[in-house]
Design an enzyme around this catalytic site. Structure first.
Site, PDB file in Angstrom:
ATOM      1  N   GLU A   1       4.545   0.594 -15.981  1.00 50.82           N
ATOM      2  CA  GLU A   1       4.638   0.651 -14.518  1.00 50.82           C
ATOM      3  C   GLU A   1       5.735  -0.247 -13.957  1.00 50.82           C
ATOM      4  OE1 GLU A   1       1.213  -0.686 -12.275  1.00 50.82           O
ATOM      5  OE2 GLU A   1       0.683  -2.106 -13.847  1.00 50.82           O
TER       6      GLU A   1
ATOM      7  N   LYS B   1       1.349  -2.433 -18.162  1.00 43.79           N
ATOM      8  CA  LYS B   1       2.246  -3.267 -17.364  1.00 43.79           C
ATOM      9  C   LYS B   1       3.704  -2.886 -17.637  1.00 43.79           C
ATOM     10  CE  LYS B   1      -0.451  -5.313 -14.840  1.00 43.79           C
ATOM     11  NZ  LYS B   1      -1.552  -4.534 -15.077  1.00 43.79           N
TER      12      LYS B   1
ATOM     13  N   GLU C   1      -3.624  -2.979 -21.707  1.00 43.25           N
ATOM     14  CA  GLU C   1      -3.145  -3.634 -20.483  1.00 43.25           C
ATOM     15  C   GLU C   1      -1.657  -4.014 -20.610  1.00 43.25           C
ATOM     16  OE1 GLU C   1      -3.811  -4.119 -17.516  1.00 43.25           O
ATOM     17  OE2 GLU C   1      -3.073  -6.065 -16.840  1.00 43.25           O
TER      18      GLU C   1
ATOM     19  N   ASN D   1      -3.868   7.637   7.309  1.00 48.57           N
ATOM     20  CA  ASN D   1      -3.937   7.355   5.876  1.00 48.57           C
ATOM     21  C   ASN D   1      -4.984   8.287   5.296  1.00 48.57           C
ATOM     22  OD1 ASN D   1      -4.203   6.255   3.311  1.00 48.57           O
ATOM     23  ND2 ASN D   1      -5.458   4.532   3.986  1.00 48.57           N
ATOM     24  N   GLY D   2      -4.659   8.967   4.182  1.00 51.15           N
ATOM     25  CA  GLY D   2      -5.628   9.866   3.554  1.00 51.15           C
ATOM     26  C   GLY D   2      -5.052  11.262   3.429  1.00 51.15           C
TER      27      GLY D   2
ATOM     28  N   LYS E   1      -0.454   0.088  -4.230  1.00 53.26           N
ATOM     29  CA  LYS E   1      -1.703  -0.584  -4.551  1.00 53.26           C
ATOM     30  C   LYS E   1      -2.780   0.081  -3.711  1.00 53.26           C
ATOM     31  CE  LYS E   1      -2.880  -5.299  -5.630  1.00 53.26           C
ATOM     32  NZ  LYS E   1      -2.581  -5.227  -7.061  1.00 53.26           N
TER      33      LYS E   1
ATOM     34  N   ARG F   1       0.820  -1.220   0.000  1.00 48.92           N
ATOM     35  CA  ARG F   1       0.000   0.000   0.000  1.00 48.92           C
ATOM     36  C   ARG F   1       0.850   1.264   0.000  1.00 48.92           C
ATOM     37  NH1 ARG F   1      -5.316  -1.508   1.674  1.00 48.92           N
ATOM     38  NH2 ARG F   1      -5.770   0.680   1.901  1.00 48.92           N
TER      39      ARG F   1
HETATM   40  C1  F6R Z   1      -2.119  -1.631 -12.796  1.00 51.43           C
HETATM   41  C2  F6R Z   1      -2.934  -1.500 -11.594  1.00 51.43           C
HETATM   42  C3  F6R Z   1      -3.802  -0.316 -11.463  1.00 51.43           C
HETATM   43  C4  F6R Z   1      -5.151  -0.694 -10.805  1.00 51.43           C
HETATM   44  C5  F6R Z   1      -5.973   0.569 -10.539  1.00 51.43           C
HETATM   45  C6  F6R Z   1      -7.328   0.227  -9.944  1.00 51.43           C
HETATM   46  O1  F6R Z   1      -1.379  -2.808 -12.797  1.00 51.43           O
HETATM   47  O2  F6R Z   1      -2.873  -2.332 -10.719  1.00 51.43           O
HETATM   48  O3  F6R Z   1      -4.012   0.334 -12.674  1.00 51.43           O
HETATM   49  O4  F6R Z   1      -5.831  -1.570 -11.650  1.00 51.43           O
HETATM   50  O5  F6R Z   1      -5.277   1.401  -9.657  1.00 51.43           O
HETATM   51  O6  F6R Z   1      -7.191  -0.451  -8.736  1.00 51.43           O
HETATM   52  P1  F6R Z   1      -8.416  -1.199  -8.106  1.00 51.43           P
HETATM   53  O7  F6R Z   1      -8.752  -2.360  -8.991  1.00 51.43           O
HETATM   54  O8  F6R Z   1      -7.970  -1.642  -6.752  1.00 51.43           O
HETATM   55  O9  F6R Z   1      -9.544  -0.211  -8.045  1.00 51.43           O
END
Ligand code: F6R
Length: 616
Positions: A492, A489, A485, A102-103, A611, A27
């Site tokens: 990133e 990948k 997609e 967080n935020g 993430k 995170r």
């Molecule tokens: C790319 C990736 C991001 C997520 C995006 C949405 O590999 O992981 O583009 O797909 O940030 O995240 P979620 O699905 O958690 O809303």
């Protein structure tokens, strides 16, 4: 963004908190810190810029005093660079209180000036320290962390999860949440708080998802929830359906490698129990939603990044199988353009984490406009499914690598199931077509396994491309989201310029990018496809080849028309139109990972990312 852990019980709090942080590090990994309440009324804290391993090394050299109450944080920097001073926890009340956040506290500037005018000193550039100082002052007055937290949240604007501990209330951790995630782990003689269940899954499989604007107070034997106003409140309890080992690397070199290897299983799990051999789809949550009455005349998917590409595939399938007009919008664009949304619109959010702030805000906007909301989500207890009218969990298992892989496939499958369900509900799809699709779904996990096994070959390709500066991806129809997609990948993970294009768009501009040696991945439709797309894509390959491009084609086994025009062919098993993108994406996931590995980069934690993007 930012991982948060809180613990109170009988165990060593630093062990529980550091273990939780390790599971939440995806995170955010700009800094990490911990605070422990030590029996005999003291509080110790340590924090370091950099990954959790830096903090761990420090603590090994200089261990903290032990205690059974503690909090910890991994940061994704928003206000202030990733330094030791800006790391959390932030201390207040003369070092007796620690707070993590967080935020984003939107009114922090105004609050900080007010506090400075009253003589308070600040030691960081963060918005979070304001909340720490306020909590310290409020505790001074109330001598009660819960009451103090209530006073603080009343003054904050924005998005926040806050956890606080104070040495004068040694067996208590208090948390509060607005627009940022917080879940409670329920143990025996111990309780936990975390940004998600990964924080405590090693100790308990019982959890509660805290609601919006709630405060939670945990002690070893109690969990008390109130509203921000102090009224008693409740939160939904649920069982966590995966265990700690699912969130471990299990011998793989990276979480991403493990998660790609799990793509076949993720798809099987999303399908399990939802489609009969004849193709009849059962989605009880959707039954209840449709039973509430009202026709669905339009579907809008909202999602970001990879999830939005999954939604594009879902939209193509839904429109074909159910005849319902379906579009995809990026969550962060959706609510700012005053979209025409109403009671006959079904707004489907797609989010692995279920916490993406842009998507959450778009869901709330849609609900306010009277739309029905459905969440396609992988994370139990997350905010988006909790706030939606219905949910379709993907059951892909925990996804820890920052770059999404198996979640993408399971999101596509969930959206396909939705399309088939709606088509069967309104009679748009025939029983014969449903039965054919059931067979396709049944074959899919095995075919995906074949694609996972192309890994060695893709690694070789990535090896000779390690110095490449730009890669393009082309596809048409269902190949287009795959192209997007694949490019995402690569950007990133390998920090290489990459673009995905609809192949038909090439001649409207992007073909100017083609120069000798330009690497282009092309997703080629099956030659058995009744539309003329195969021939069109082969023509596109010839057009770029004529201008010097090096073409790597992802094409069906034995596709003789492609062979003369491609430098490399990655063979795909025979599959129907909507299954092919799922097969084609696997080598592209592997390629992104292997190119990053060839460049010596961190696969699971790419730079600048996190993430679960819980800020707008
Ligand atoms: C790319 C990736 C991001 C997520 C995006 C949405 O590999 O992981 O583009 O797909 O940030 O995240 P979620 O699905 O958690 O809303």
């Amino acid at each position: 963004m930012c991982g948060i852990v809180g613990y109170v019980g009988q165990r060593s709090a630093s062990e529980v908190v550091l273990g939780g942080l390790a599971r939440l590090e995806y995170r955010g990994y700009d800094s990490a810190g911990i605070a422990i309440v030590v029996p005999g009324n003291s509080l110790v804290s340590h924090k370091k810029a950099g990954k959790l391993s830096v903090l761990r090394d420090e603590l090994e050299a200089n261990p903290l005093a032990q205690g059974t109450t503690g909090i910890g944080h991994t940061r994704w920097a928003t206000h202030g660079p990733p330094t030791d001073a800006n790391a959390h926890p932030h201390l207040a009340d003369g070092g007796k209180l620690a707070l993590i956040h967080n935020g984003i506290i939107e009114n922090f500037d105004e609050l900080k000036s007010e506090l400075q005018a009253q003589g308070e000193q600040f030691h960081s550039d963060t918005d979070s320290e304001v909340a720490a100082v306020m909590l310290g002052r409020a505790f001074h007055e109330t001598q009660d962390l819960t009451l103090a937290m209530r006073a603080v949240v009343a003054r904050l604007e924005g998005a926040f999860t806050l956890l606080g501990v104070h040495q004068d209330q040694p067996d208590v951790v208090v948390g509060a949440r607005r627009n940022s995630p917080l879940v409670v782990g329920l143990g025996q003689g111990e309780n936990f708080l975390g940004s998600d269940v990964a924080a405590f899954v090693a100790y308990t499989d019982k959890a509660m998802a805290l609601g919006q604007d709630q405060i939670v107070t945990i002690t070893p034997d109690s969990v008390t929830i109130t509203t921000f106003e102090g009224d008693p409140a409740t939160a939904a309890q649920f069982d966590i359906d995966w265990d700690a080992s699912a969130a471990d690397k299990g011998g793989w070199s990276s979480f991403m490698a493990k998660e790609i290897s799990e793509e076949p299983e993720a798809v099987a799990n999303t399908l399990r129990g939802r489609i009969s051999p004849e193709g009849t789809v059962t989605l009880p949550d959707l039954d209840s939603l449709l039973d509430q009455g009202g026709e669905i005349t339009r579907i809008i998917f909202i999602a970001c990044g990879t999830a939005a590409y999954a939604a594009m595939l879902g939209a193509y399938a839904i429109e074909k199988w159910s005849g319902i007009a379906t579009t995809v919008e990026l969550s962060h664009e959706f609510r700012y353009r005053d979209p025409a949304v109403g009671p006959t619109t079904l707004v489907v959010s797609v989010s692995q984490s279920g916490e993406t702030m842009d998507t959450l805000m778009a869901v709330r906007y849609a609900a306010e406009k009277g739309a029905k909301t459905l969440s396609i989500c992988n994370t139990q207890g997350a905010t988006i499914p909790r706030e939606s009218d219905a949910v379709l969990y993907t059951h892909a298992g925990p996804e820890v690598a920052v770059a999404s892989t198996k979640a993408f496939l399971s999101q596509v499958i969930a959206a396909y199931l939705l399309g088939l369900y709606l088509g069967q509900h309104n009679g748009h799809i025939s029983a014969a077509d449903s039965a054919l699709l059931a067979k396709d779904f049944d074959a899919l996990p095995g075919q995906l396994q074949e694609m996972v096994e192309t890994g060695g070959r893709i690694k070789e390709l990535a090896g000779w491309m390690a110095d490449t500066r730009s890669v393009l991806y082309l596809g048409r129809h269902v190949g287009y989201p795959v192209a997007l997609e694949g490019a995402l990948k690569l950007k990133e993970l390998a920090y290489i310029h990459a673009e995905g294009f609809a192949a038909g768009e090439l001649k409207h501009g992007p073909i100017a990018l083609i120069e000798p040696g330009q690497i282009v991945f092309v997703i080629v439709p099956s030659p058995r496809d009744p539309s003329s797309l195969h021939a069109k894509v082969v023509s596109n390959i010839q057009e770029i080849r004529a201008r010097g491009a090096r073409v790597i084609a992802l094409a069906e086994k034995g596709d003789a028309a492609v062979l003369p025009h491609a430098d490399e062919v990655i063979a795909l098993p025979f599959a129907s139109v909507f299954m092919e993108p799922l097969l084609a994406v696997v080598p592209l996931h592997i390629f992104g990972m292997e190119l990053a590995a060839a460049k010596g980069l961190d696969i699971d934690q790419p730079r600048n990312l996190a993430k679960s993007v819980t800020v707008e």
